[in-house]
Design a protein around this motif. Structure first.
Motif, short mmCIF file in Angstrom:
data_model
loop_
_atom_site.label_atom_id
_atom_site.label_comp_id
_atom_site.label_asym_id
_atom_site.label_seq_id
_atom_site.Cartn_x
_atom_site.Cartn_y
_atom_site.Cartn_z
N ILE A 1 0.85 -1.18 0.00
CA ILE A 1 0.00 0.00 0.00
C ILE A 1 0.89 1.24 0.00
O ILE A 1 1.67 1.46 0.94
CB ILE A 1 -0.93 0.03 1.23
N PHE A 2 0.79 2.05 -1.04
CA PHE A 2 1.57 3.27 -1.16
C PHE A 2 0.88 4.38 -0.38
O PHE A 2 -0.29 4.68 -0.62
CB PHE A 2 1.71 3.66 -2.63
N ILE A 3 1.60 5.00 0.54
CA ILE A 3 1.04 6.04 1.40
C ILE A 3 1.48 7.42 0.88
O ILE A 3 2.67 7.74 0.93
CB ILE A 3 1.53 5.89 2.85
N PRO A 4 0.56 8.23 0.36
CA PRO A 4 0.95 9.55 -0.14
C PRO A 4 1.64 10.37 0.95
O PRO A 4 1.23 10.36 2.11
CB PRO A 4 -0.39 10.19 -0.54
N ARG A 5 2.69 11.09 0.57
CA ARG A 5 3.47 11.86 1.54
C ARG A 5 2.68 12.99 2.16
O ARG A 5 3.01 13.47 3.25
CB ARG A 5 4.74 12.40 0.88
N ASP A 6 1.60 13.43 1.50
CA ASP A 6 0.78 14.53 2.02
C ASP A 6 -0.42 14.03 2.82
O ASP A 6 -1.35 14.81 3.09
CB ASP A 6 0.28 15.41 0.86
N THR A 7 -0.42 12.76 3.20
CA THR A 7 -1.54 12.22 3.98
C THR A 7 -1.74 13.03 5.26
O THR A 7 -0.80 13.24 6.03
CB THR A 7 -1.30 10.74 4.32
N TYR A 8 -2.99 13.47 5.48
CA TYR A 8 -3.30 14.32 6.64
C TYR A 8 -3.38 13.49 7.91
O TYR A 8 -4.05 12.48 7.98
CB TYR A 8 -4.64 15.02 6.41
N ILE A 9 -2.66 13.95 8.94
CA ILE A 9 -2.74 13.34 10.25
C ILE A 9 -2.41 14.40 11.29
O ILE A 9 -1.38 15.08 11.19
CB ILE A 9 -1.80 12.11 10.37
N HIS A 10 -3.29 14.60 12.24
CA HIS A 10 -3.14 15.66 13.23
C HIS A 10 -2.50 15.12 14.49
O HIS A 10 -3.01 14.21 15.14
CB HIS A 10 -4.49 16.29 13.57
N ARG A 11 -1.36 15.70 14.86
CA ARG A 11 -0.68 15.36 16.10
C ARG A 11 -0.89 16.48 17.12
O ARG A 11 -0.79 17.66 16.77
CB ARG A 11 0.81 15.19 15.87
N GLN B 1 3.10 20.43 9.36
CA GLN B 1 3.25 19.44 10.43
C GLN B 1 2.10 18.44 10.45
O GLN B 1 2.19 17.41 11.12
CB GLN B 1 3.32 20.15 11.79
N ARG B 2 1.04 18.73 9.71
CA ARG B 2 -0.11 17.82 9.67
C ARG B 2 -0.03 16.86 8.49
O ARG B 2 -1.02 16.23 8.13
CB ARG B 2 -1.40 18.63 9.62
N LYS B 3 1.15 16.76 7.89
CA LYS B 3 1.37 15.78 6.83
C LYS B 3 2.23 14.65 7.39
O LYS B 3 3.14 14.87 8.18
CB LYS B 3 2.07 16.43 5.63
N ILE B 4 1.93 13.44 6.95
CA ILE B 4 2.61 12.28 7.52
C ILE B 4 4.11 12.30 7.26
O ILE B 4 4.90 11.76 8.04
CB ILE B 4 1.99 10.97 7.00
N ASN B 5 4.54 12.98 6.19
CA ASN B 5 5.98 12.98 5.89
C ASN B 5 6.79 13.83 6.86
O ASN B 5 8.02 13.80 6.83
CB ASN B 5 6.23 13.44 4.45
N ALA B 6 6.12 14.59 7.75
CA ALA B 6 6.84 15.42 8.72
C ALA B 6 7.09 14.68 10.03
O ALA B 6 7.86 15.16 10.88
CB ALA B 6 6.05 16.70 9.00
N ILE B 7 6.48 13.53 10.22
CA ILE B 7 6.53 12.86 11.52
C ILE B 7 7.92 12.34 11.84
O ILE B 7 8.39 12.44 12.98
CB ILE B 7 5.50 11.71 11.57
N TYR B 8 8.65 11.84 10.86
CA TYR B 8 9.96 11.26 11.12
C TYR B 8 10.91 12.27 11.77
O TYR B 8 11.64 11.93 12.71
CB TYR B 8 10.59 10.73 9.83
N GLY B 9 10.89 13.51 11.30
CA GLY B 9 11.79 14.52 11.83
C GLY B 9 11.58 14.80 13.31
O GLY B 9 12.52 15.20 14.01
N ASP B 10 10.36 14.58 13.81
CA ASP B 10 10.05 14.84 15.22
C ASP B 10 10.08 13.58 16.08
O ASP B 10 10.43 13.65 17.25
CB ASP B 10 8.65 15.47 15.33
N HIS B 11 9.72 12.45 15.51
CA HIS B 11 9.53 11.25 16.32
C HIS B 11 10.28 10.02 15.81
O HIS B 11 10.15 8.95 16.42
CB HIS B 11 8.03 10.92 16.41
#
Length: 326
Positions: free
Chosen positions: A104-114, A122-132
């Motif tokens: 399953i290919f996950i688009p880098r702009d997938t919306y996810i609110h942290r 920061q609400r895109k899934i591709n930003a999560i690695y840099g923080d967590h």
């Protein structure tokens, strides 16, 4: 030009081919020594290879929660990095009973609110690695995929892509149109010039093919935008798998290991190798995460996001895990 999906090819095949088939070759040549280290039972591997293991139907479950708990399926996330962002995220599920792989290919702009991360990017899934880090990406993806367990991760860089593609003599693809683009500021710099038609692309040209989006000044490119690009990339991946599965490539591990970061241990790779024997190219299926692109306004700034569809995702996973509700 934004880079995208630049390394998914090798990361995917590295796990399902280099580790499995490569480890199988290692087992074959070292079966007496390895057998005692991972619980024995390797003496019949050559027999399985010659007779080809018969595939059986996968088990059925009454719910996803039951499947996640009891299934022997192996789930891996494959990450292609762009600095501290995950430019590529692929979830891959391997069923050791049917030998089928669903990616399953996950688009880098997938919306996810942290919580506490409220800026638009920061609400895109591709930003999560840099923080967590990797664990944060695993947690986010598990949340999107109905709480699915993620057993392993793999990360790979540009050099690994080129080395491994070159090690198998390139990949044949149908280039849909003349791809031409220049960007000296990209990292690494881009100078794409690939003629239309059937081509065998080496490692460098393969990267250019995968990174191409549109020409300078937004001219040319895929008529249907990202959907056309995704289709081309998936066709490339299928061609790569068709070729790699015709090899026995223990040297792929040697070529690629310096460029790959993973939590898969050697003994795990050796154990997995037995389970993949019998896999064929048509056992690989590629889909995009169910959902749609949508514009959202966050603190006065309008950005494009990919909004995942939880209901369709659940249906997809129920199909993968062969859920038969009472």
């Amino acid at each position: 030009m934004k880079t995208f999906w630049k390394v998914f090819i090798v990361s995917f095949v590295f796990f399902f081919v280099a580790i499995f088939l490569g480890s199988y070759s290692y087992l074959k040549s070292n079966k007496n020594r390895v057998g005692t280290s991972i619980g024995g039972g390797e003496s019949n591997i050559e027999e399985k290879r010659n007779t080809k293991e018969v595939k059986t139907e996968t088990k059925t479950y009454s719910s996803l929660s039951e499947a996640f708990k009891d299934s022997e399926n192996i789930n891996v996330i494959l990450l292609g990095m762009e600095d501290t962002r995950t430019d590529t995220i692929i979830f891959a599920n391997f069923d050791p009973i049917t030998k089928k792989v669903k990616a399953i290919f996950i688009p880098r702009d997938t919306y996810i609110h942290r919580k506490g991360y409220n800026q638009g990017e920061q609400r895109k899934i591709n930003a999560i690695y840099g923080d967590h880090g990797v664990e944060g990406v695993k947690k986010a993806l598990s949340h999107i995929l109905e709480g699915i367990p993620i057993h392993h991760y793999i990360m790979v860089d540009y050099a690994g892509v080129e080395k491994i593609i070159d090690s198998i003599g390139g990949v044949e693809v149908m280039v849909p149109f003349h791809m031409k683009y220049e960007d000296p500021t990209a990292k690494p710099p881009l100078s794409i010039d690939i003629k239309e038609g059937k081509r065998v692309l080496n490692g460098k040209k393969s990267l250019e093919f995968l990174r191409y989006r549109k020409g300078n000044n937004n001219k040319g490119g895929y008529i249907d935008g990202d959907l056309g690009r995704i289709k081309a990339q998936q066709e490339f991946l299928q061609s790569f798998i068709d070729k790699v599965l015709s090899y026995r490539l223990p040297f792929v591990i040697k070529e690629g290991f310096n460029y790959v970061k993973t939590d898969i241990k050697l003994w795990e790779g050796l154990a997995y190798s037995r389970k993949v024997i019998g896999a064929e190219p048509d056992d690989f299926t590629f889909i995009t995460l169910p959902g749609k692109a949508e514009l959202k306004k966050i603190y006065g700034k309008v950005l494009s996001y990919f909004i995942f569809d939880s209901l369709e995702i659940k249906k997809t996973l129920e199909e993968i895990y062969n859920i038969k509700k009472p």
